[in-house]
Structure formats: structure tokens, C-alpha cells
Design an enzyme around this catalytic site. Structure first.
Site, PDB file in Angstrom:
ATOM      1  N   ASP A   1       0.823  -1.214   0.000  1.00  0.00           N
ATOM      2  CA  ASP A   1       0.000   0.000   0.000  1.00  0.00           C
ATOM      3  C   ASP A   1       0.860   1.268   0.000  1.00  0.00           C
ATOM      4  O   ASP A   1       2.094   1.199  -0.020  1.00  0.00           O
ATOM      5  CB  ASP A   1      -0.912  -0.065   1.244  1.00  0.00           C
TER       6      ASP A   1
ATOM      7  N   ASP B   1      -9.897   3.778  -3.534  1.00  0.00           N
ATOM      8  CA  ASP B   1     -10.666   2.574  -3.171  1.00  0.00           C
ATOM      9  C   ASP B   1     -12.055   2.526  -3.802  1.00  0.00           C
ATOM     10  O   ASP B   1     -12.729   3.537  -3.958  1.00  0.00           O
ATOM     11  CB  ASP B   1     -10.816   2.498  -1.650  1.00  0.00           C
TER      12      ASP B   1
HETATM   13  C1  GLA Z   1      -5.983   1.298   1.421  1.00  0.00           C
HETATM   14  C2  GLA Z   1      -6.118   0.331   0.247  1.00  0.00           C
HETATM   15  C3  GLA Z   1      -7.257  -0.651   0.528  1.00  0.00           C
HETATM   16  C4  GLA Z   1      -6.957  -1.406   1.806  1.00  0.00           C
HETATM   17  C5  GLA Z   1      -6.739  -0.437   2.965  1.00  0.00           C
HETATM   18  C6  GLA Z   1      -6.223  -1.134   4.211  1.00  0.00           C
HETATM   19  O1  GLA Z   1      -7.093   2.109   1.531  1.00  0.00           O
HETATM   20  O2  GLA Z   1      -6.326   1.020  -0.955  1.00  0.00           O
HETATM   21  O3  GLA Z   1      -7.429  -1.533  -0.552  1.00  0.00           O
HETATM   22  O4  GLA Z   1      -5.830  -2.215   1.625  1.00  0.00           O
HETATM   23  O5  GLA Z   1      -5.782   0.568   2.624  1.00  0.00           O
HETATM   24  O6  GLA Z   1      -5.996  -0.263   5.277  1.00  0.00           O
END
Ligand code: GLA
Length: 405
Positions: A151, A206
Site C-alpha cells: 500500500d 478505493d
Molecule cells: C488502502 C487500500 C485498501 C486497503 C486499505 C487497508 O485504503 O487502498 O485496498 O488495503 O488501505 O488499510
């Protein structure tokens, strides 16, 4: 003298070869990776029980047979680092440890994935990889990890390409083939540089389980399915075997109605997306299972050419999408972006589309004709000698495999 000259030449040659050694693991993810990830449904509520049960359900539901392979724990499995800096898992939620969990997943004939982050802390505030890349990569290899999602939270002024290259090299040095999934949200255009770094890269922020909306959280936004789809259009030339655009994990089974789930899954397959389901595998409805295990649409996603599909036209809110497939075949899908029922006609006598990226032409105007198979009803719907007339409900798809006999 002669020896020292030889030594000098040897040093120069090794230095020239050094950059060649740094690379991603070759040969992985030749088709878009398929699996399950805990985040979309469970967020931080992960445990070894959930992961084991999800692995069991992946097998018993038929998802493994349909091609799903990776069981990936997302954020919140990690709690601290020990005095030597080694990453420590939450002992309450993962009492048997990560190695035992990976062994269990492997015993089911599946592969095991894990999550970390390039910053100081993960997005959920857990210890992340920065400064510990080689140490973590060795640990992952020792545990038997097969897939790493990495990430981009809390990265301050880190250079994205450099940070991901460091982790790539650490994984390569650790010696185990681990699929490297970059989750940088598209901020630094990873499609321009990540082909040599990982096997897939997130292209957007996301996803959320909404077909056509944004969710605004102030400092960040979540994207609906259609919003993400639209953002993939300019990126198709960057995807291919071993290096995929990742429009985020699936929301199928997380609350949208059946038509929207079907359209979401279809369009992810049309754009050769990695298929990481994000639902509760242990409590899946028949309807969700039917969508996630439709082998005909999965075959379109997994086609060996790995060409990301494209939108060829829009008429009255109905989009026509095409994906060139191996063997001269095509997938042709109609996507109804409106909420209302539409009457549609595919008049093959006037249909001709050229894909300049793959140099392929689908021309049904001439003498040659193609057979048509409806991917969702699994029935033949004639051939291209006759126009196809049908109705399409709102937020739904008609998807055809177009092939010669
Ligand atoms: C980010 C990523 C998500 C997930 C969260 C976990 O937002 O884009 O897909 O992995 O972190 O905290």
C-alpha cells in the site's frame, strides 16, 4: 600485473551486470491474478479463523475450480515489531502464527497472500515496511507467502517508483516467487513505470459497493464501479501478460443487486482486471456464487492474449465494449448505464470495429459470419447474419462471445 588487470575487468563486468540482476520475479501472473482479499467485507476484522474458513469456502463453493487461487489477508494482521525489528502478528487474532496459516492455505491447494505498505505505518496505522523491506521480504519468503499487496499510506515525501523498486528487489533477493501487487492508487501513474516492478498496480482510489456514485469522506473519496470503469479507458495499452491495471477488488456479493453485481463482474472481465473477490465466502448466496464462478466470463478475463477491452460506442446510455480474444474470437458486451430498460439492436450488417492497439478488426458486414453465445444465459443467440434484437434492464449487461464455427 596480468592478474590485477583481469581483476579490474571482472569488477567492471560485474558492475555492468548489477542492474540486470535487480528485477521482478519473471513469469508470474501471465493472466490476471484471481483470488479473495479480506478488506472490502471485513476491513480490520481479520483472524486466522476467518482466513481458514475463507480458504475452505473457496474450495467448497467451486471458486477454486473456477480459477481462484490466492487467499489474501489485507491490513490489520500485524501488531508490532520485536526488538530486532521483525514484524509480529496479532497474537490474539492469529494465535498459530502466519506460517501455520500459510501452510493451511497451501494444504487446500491454494496460494497465500499478505499485505503491507511502503510507508511508516499502514493505512490502518499498523507497522509497515519502510526501512524493513529486506527483513520483511525474507520473513514473507520463510512463511511461504505467494502474493504481496503493498500500500501507499504514510509515505510522506517518498518517491513512489524508488520505494516500490526497493521492495521488488527485496522480494527478488528473498528468492521466493511472490506476486507483487502495487497499491499506490494511481497517484504517480504506476502504469508508466511499474511494468518492470510488479505484476499489477492499482489505478484508482478505493472502490465501494455502489454502482454509480462517489462517496466523499472529506480528505479522500471512494469510487463506485462505473466511476472506476471510466478511469480505466486511457490505460489499456499499459496492461498485458505479467503486468496488469488493477481497478481494485470486487464488490460482488457485498450488497448491490444482482444486475449490478453481474455488470460489475462482466466489466472487470472485459478490462482484463485481476479478479480478487471481496465478499464473505463462507456466507455466499447462490446468486453471488453463480456470478463469481461463471467460467465463460472468467475465460474472457483470463484470455491468454491479455488484451484489455475497450468501449467502441455509446448510444442512448448503452455502451458497446469489445475485447479481442485468442483464436480470432471476440467478446462483445452491451452495458446499460441508465436505470431504465432499453430496447437494443445489434445490426451486424453495419458493424465494423478496428482495434488499433491489437491490430484486430471485427467486421460482420461482409460474407463471413460469426456465431453468438450469450455468456450469462449460456445459450446460442444465433449468428451475425441476423440483427440481434433484445431488451436490456437498467444497470445490466448483455455479453456475447463472438466466434467462428
Ligand atoms: C488502502 C487500500 C485498501 C486497503 C486499505 C487497508 O485504503 O487502498 O485496498 O488495503 O488501505 O488499510
Amino acid at each position: 600485473m596480468k592478474n590485477s588487470k583481469l581483476f579490474l575487468i571482472a569488477v567492471i563486468v560485474s558492475c555492468m551486470l548489477l542492474p540486470l540482476q535487480a528485477q521482478k520475479f519473471p513469469g508470474l501472473a501471465q493472466t490476471p491474478p484471481m483470488g479473495w482479499n479480506s478488506w472490502n467485507k471485513f476491513a480490520c476484522n481479520v483472524s486466522e479463523k476467518l482466513i481458514r474458513e475463507s480458504a475452505d469456502a473457496m474450495v467448497s463453493s467451486g471458486m477454486k475450480d473456477a480459477g481462484y487461487e490466492y487467499i489474501v489477508i489485507d491490513d490489520c494482521w500485524q501488531i508490532s515489531r520485536d526488538s530486532l525489528g521483525f514484524i509480529v502478528c496479532d497474537p490474539v487474532r492469529f494465535p498459530s502464527g502466519i506460517k501455520a496459516l500459510a501452510d493451511y492455505v497451501h494444504s487446500k491447494g491454494l496460494k497465500f497472500g499478505i499485505y503491507s505498505c511502503a510507508g511508516d505505518k499502514t493505512c490502518a496505522g499498523r507497522p509497515a515496511g519502510r526501512g524493513h523491506e529486506y527483513q520483511d521480504a525474507l520473513m514473507y519468503a520463510k512463511w511461504g507467502v505467494d502474493y504481496l499487496k503493498y500500500d501507499w499510506c504514510n509515505t510522506d515525501k517518498l518517491n513512489a517508483e524508488g520505494a516500490y523498486i526497493t521492495m521488488r528487489d527485496a522480494l527478488h533477493d528473498a528468492g521466493r516467487p511472490i506476486v507483487f501487487s502495487l497499491c499506490e492508487w494511481g497517484n504517480n501513474k504506476p502504469w508508466l513505470w511499474a511494468k518492470e516492478v510488479g505484476q499489477l498496480w492499482r489505478t484508482t482510489g478505493d472502490i465501494t459497493n455502489c454502482f454509480d456514485c462517489f462517496e466523499d469522506h472529506g480528505t479522500w473519496k471512494q469510487n463506485g464501479v462505473m466511476q472506476i470503469l471510466d478511469m480505466q479507458t486511457p490505460l489499456r495499452q499499459y496492461a498485458g501478460p505479467g503486468h496488469w491495471n488493477d481497478p481494485d477488488m470486487l464488490e460482488v456479493g457485498n450488497g448491490m443487486p444482482e444486475n449490478e453485481d453481474r455488470a460489475h463482474f462482466t466489466m472487470w472481465c472485459m478490462i482484463a482486471a485481476p479478479l480478487l473477490s471481496g465478499n464473505d465466502l463462507g456466507n455466499m448466496s447462490e446468486q453471488t456464487k453463480k456470478i463469481l464462478t461463471n467460467k465463460d466470463i472468467i475465460a474472457i478475463d483470463q484470455d491468454v492474449l491479455g488484451i484489455q477491452g475497450f468501449k467502441s460506442s455509446v448510444k442512448d446510455s448503452v455502451e458497446t465494449w469489445l475485447k479481442p480474444l485468442d483464436n480470432g474470437e471476440w467478446a462483445v458486451c452491451l452495458l446499460n448505464r441508465s436505470k431504465t430498460l432499453k430496447n437494443v439492436t445489434l445490426d451486424w450488417k453495419t458493424f465494423s470495429v478496428t482495434d488499433t492497439l491489437s491490430n484486430r478488426v471485427l467486421d460482420t458486414k461482409g460474407k463471413e459470419f460469426y456465431q453468438l453465445r450469450d455468456i450469462w444465459t449460456k445459450k446460442s443467440v444465433g449468428d451475425t447474419r441476423k440483427p440481434l434484437k433484445t431488451t436490456l434492464s437498467g444497470h445490466d449487461v448483455l455479453c456475447l462471445k463472438v466466434f467462428k464455427k
